[in-house]
Design a protein around this motif. Structure first.
Motif, PDB file in Angstrom:
ATOM      1  N   LEU A  58       0.664  -0.898  -0.019  1.00  0.00           N
ATOM      2  CA  LEU A  58      -0.098   0.375  -0.274  1.00  0.00           C
ATOM      3  C   LEU A  58       0.840   1.233   0.012  1.00  0.00           C
ATOM      4  CD1 LEU A  58      -2.711  -1.101   2.484  1.00  0.00           C
ATOM      5  CD2 LEU A  58      -2.976  -0.917  -0.201  1.00  0.00           C
ATOM      6  N   LYS A 355      -8.187   0.572   2.551  1.00  0.00           N
ATOM      7  CA  LYS A 355      -8.273   1.534   1.450  1.00  0.00           C
ATOM      8  C   LYS A 355      -8.514   2.353   0.824  1.00  0.00           C
ATOM      9  CE  LYS A 355      -7.044  -2.407  -2.108  1.00  0.00           C
ATOM     10  NZ  LYS A 355      -7.594  -1.690  -3.031  1.00  0.00           N
ATOM     11  N   LEU A 396      -2.822   4.704   7.366  1.00  0.00           N
ATOM     12  CA  LEU A 396      -4.239   3.795   6.696  1.00  0.00           C
ATOM     13  C   LEU A 396      -4.904   3.310   7.766  1.00  0.00           C
ATOM     14  CD1 LEU A 396      -4.225   2.076   3.026  1.00  0.00           C
ATOM     15  CD2 LEU A 396      -5.348   4.427   3.856  1.00  0.00           C
TER      16      LEU A 396
END
Length: 593
Positions: A58, A355, A396
């Motif tokens: 990510l 996400k 996140l």
């Protein structure tokens, strides 16, 4: 909002009530704010969740747990929609002080224009809103719609949502302006969405707006397609034993950090303070980093499933101090040659990260695109609505869950022979895959790759087993989850059936117990026997080959479909005929004895 309005569990925040979702409360409804609106002290004080593979994939620095405080609201939210309606006089109004009176956050109607004036009647949010494919959401354009694109004075107009029927259906509703004497049936907005105009690009969860040329679509406030959370999860596995310098570098160095990886002086200045890297020699490490990045095209690719697959099969099977404990079991003699490995997963930890999200329809194969093709991954994530408007966000939200499971693999040699014998079936399944995405408005270049007939076999077997395990393990069907490891190129053909919960660090043990050789043989035999027949036969068994519907063959709610929380692929790519003989005997079964 500063006032306490309600509670959600951390798992609910990740899956159902995350940023951009609508939460109905007794007096009004709210939309959850983006993570950039979290109070900074909550973000800094929230516990870090360590999972290096997810962070690399990510491209973030931290995974933060959801902050929890007793008797105090920790996460912000905003009232949405703004329009309310009076249940008595049917007046439509907003939080502007002209239409309704607000007391303690609740809107009351005191409309004097009726024969029987309203005397402080509590209003409720309207049940109609608009949204677009890019995730934007806004109030229904009541004034614009009622006046049929004619001029109007928003400060003088008084709107009413009249219900002139007894059924409560859309055809009985119309919006009426008592000032301009204009009215319009709400049904027209459903029949012709163009009457709503173009999307304004509103992002009320982020309190901002962006350009958008998508068409608005009318939705009910409580519709299930308003919010689809986009999640990425991984099983936390022990690190490989350090056997070479490259493994150490991949573990210790962020190879996607362009500022450090693109300049020797920056790299030297930063990593000379890292004792482990300095011990290896900065220049030596730098040369190896350059080699790795050249081979990967400048970006390090992260594979989530392949390392997990290897970890389940790797010796030793017990790791001190790790939330990962597995034990190899004997493959039943009855399935020797078909089942290659049987592993009892006594303890595991799963990390799930939120996400983004989508509206109107979920992302294709979002739970299976855990790695592999980076270009496909980026093309899908670009269509997500963001949960923050910060350009370079570093964290996140995520959750940790603990549980147990059963992992087993199919004999790859046997599987490859079966794949060769069923190439025509694979082609028909791929055509159905392409057709499904084209019907949803995707161009051929946007369609994700077909997972292959190998995946269909593994996925179908997983569902058949979960149905049988539910009857013997002590877990409900919604408590079980699957993770399919399918790759012809890498020789992966494995299934993990597991359960995990956020609120406890243990499990019942019923699933691991079924991983014993004698129990697994019994469960698998019963699952395959049950897959041969369905109460919907012969109609259910007829779906196969040229009659594939929505990339499913012989699969229905009576035989294979599971709850959405259990299936990793939205109950798609399932077909009983690839497992065993059905009443039509398609002659493509893998378990043919």
């Amino acid at each position: 909002m500063s006032n306490y309005v309600g509670e959600v569990r951390p798992s609910q925040y990740i899956t159902t009530f995350g940023p951009g979702s609508i939460v109905d409360l007794p007096d009004y409804s709210i939309i959850m704010a983006g993570i950039n609106k979290w109070p900074r002290e909550y973000v800094s004080g929230a516990r870090n969740i360590e999972e290096p593979r997810l962070k690399k994939m990510l491209n973030i620095q931290q995974i933060k747990s959801i902050p929890v405080k007793e008797k105090e609201g920790t996460l912000p939210a905003y009232k949405f929609p703004e329009y309310h309606v009076c249940p008595k006089c049917r007046r439509l109004g907003k939080y502007n002080g002209r239409d309704f009176v607000e007391e303690d956050g609740i809107l009351y109607c005191k409309n004097p224009d009726q024969e029987t004036p309203c005397n402080k009647i509590k209003t409720h949010p309207v049940r109609f809103i608009t949204a677009c494919k890019r995730g934007h959401i806004q109030d229904f354009p009541w004034l614009y719609f009622a006046h049929k694109e004619k001029e109007y004075d928003s400060k003088k107009c008084k709107l009413y949502l009249k219900d002139e029927g007894e059924t409560g259906s859309i055809s009985d509703l119309k919006v009426y302006c008592s000032t301009c004497k204009q009215e319009r049936l709400l049904k027209q907005a459903f029949d012709s969405p163009k009457t709503l105009g173009k999307c304004f690009g509103d992002r009320p969860w982020l309190r901002d707006q962006e350009e958008c040329d998508e068409q608005k679509q009318l939705l009910l406030r409580g519709a299930s397609n308003i919010y689809f959370s986009s999640l990425l999860s991984s099983i936390v596995i022990p690190s490989d034993d350090y056997h070479d310098i490259e493994s150490i570098i991949r573990e210790k160095v962020d190879l996607n950090d362009e500022e450090l990886m693109g300049d020797w002086s920056n790299f030297q200045f930063y990593y000379k303070r890292d004792t482990d890297i300095k011990r290896l020699g900065l220049e030596r490490v730098w040369e190896i980093i350059r080699k790795i990045r050249r081979e990967s095209g400048g970006k390090e690719t992260v594979d989530l499933k392949a390392p997990e697959y290897k970890a389940f099969l790797r010796e030793p099977y017990n790791y001190d101090g790790e939330e990962f404990e597995v034990e190899k079991a004997q493959v039943p003699d009855r399935y020797e040659g078909l089942i290659e490995n049987l592993i009892r997963v006594k303890r595991l930890k799963e990390v799930t990260v939120l996400k983004g999200f989508t509206r109107l329809q979920p992302l294709p194969d979002v739970t299976t695109k855990l790695s592999s093709n980076a270009e496909e991954f980026e093309s899908e994530t670009s269509k997500e609505a963001p949960i923050t408007n910060e350009q370079n966000y570093s964290w996140l939200p995520g959750i940790e869950s603990y549980g147990e499971g059963i992992f087993f693999t199919i004999n790859d040699t046997k599987l490859r022979h079966w794949e060769q014998d069923n190439e025509l079936y694979e082609a028909s399944m791929q055509n159905a895959h392409n057709k499904m995405h084209q019907e949803r408005g995707r161009e051929m270049s946007e369609i994700p790759s077909f997972p292959g007939v190998r995946y269909v076999l593994l996925h179908t077997l997983s569902h058949a087993l979960m149905r049988e395990i539910t009857l013997h393990s002590g877990y409900s069907s919604s408590a079980l989850k699957e993770r399919i490891y399918s790759s012809k190129e890498e020789g992966m053909a494995g299934i993990l059936i597991y359960t995990s919960t956020v609120d406890s660090e243990g499990s019942l043990g019923g699933l691991v117990e079924l991983g014993k050789s004698i129990n697994f043989e019994f469960i698998l035999a019963r699952a395959l026997a049950s897959a041969g027949y369905c109460s919907g036969d012969p109609q259910c068994a007829e779906h196969g080959g040229d009659k594939l519907i929505d990339v499913n063959g012989a699969a229905c709610h009576s035989c294979l479909l599971e709850s959405e929380t259990s299936c990793e692929n939205s109950n798609r790519y399932l077909d009983r005929t690839v497992l065993v003989k059905t009443v039509l005997n398609q002659q493509r079964e893998f378990f043919n004895d």
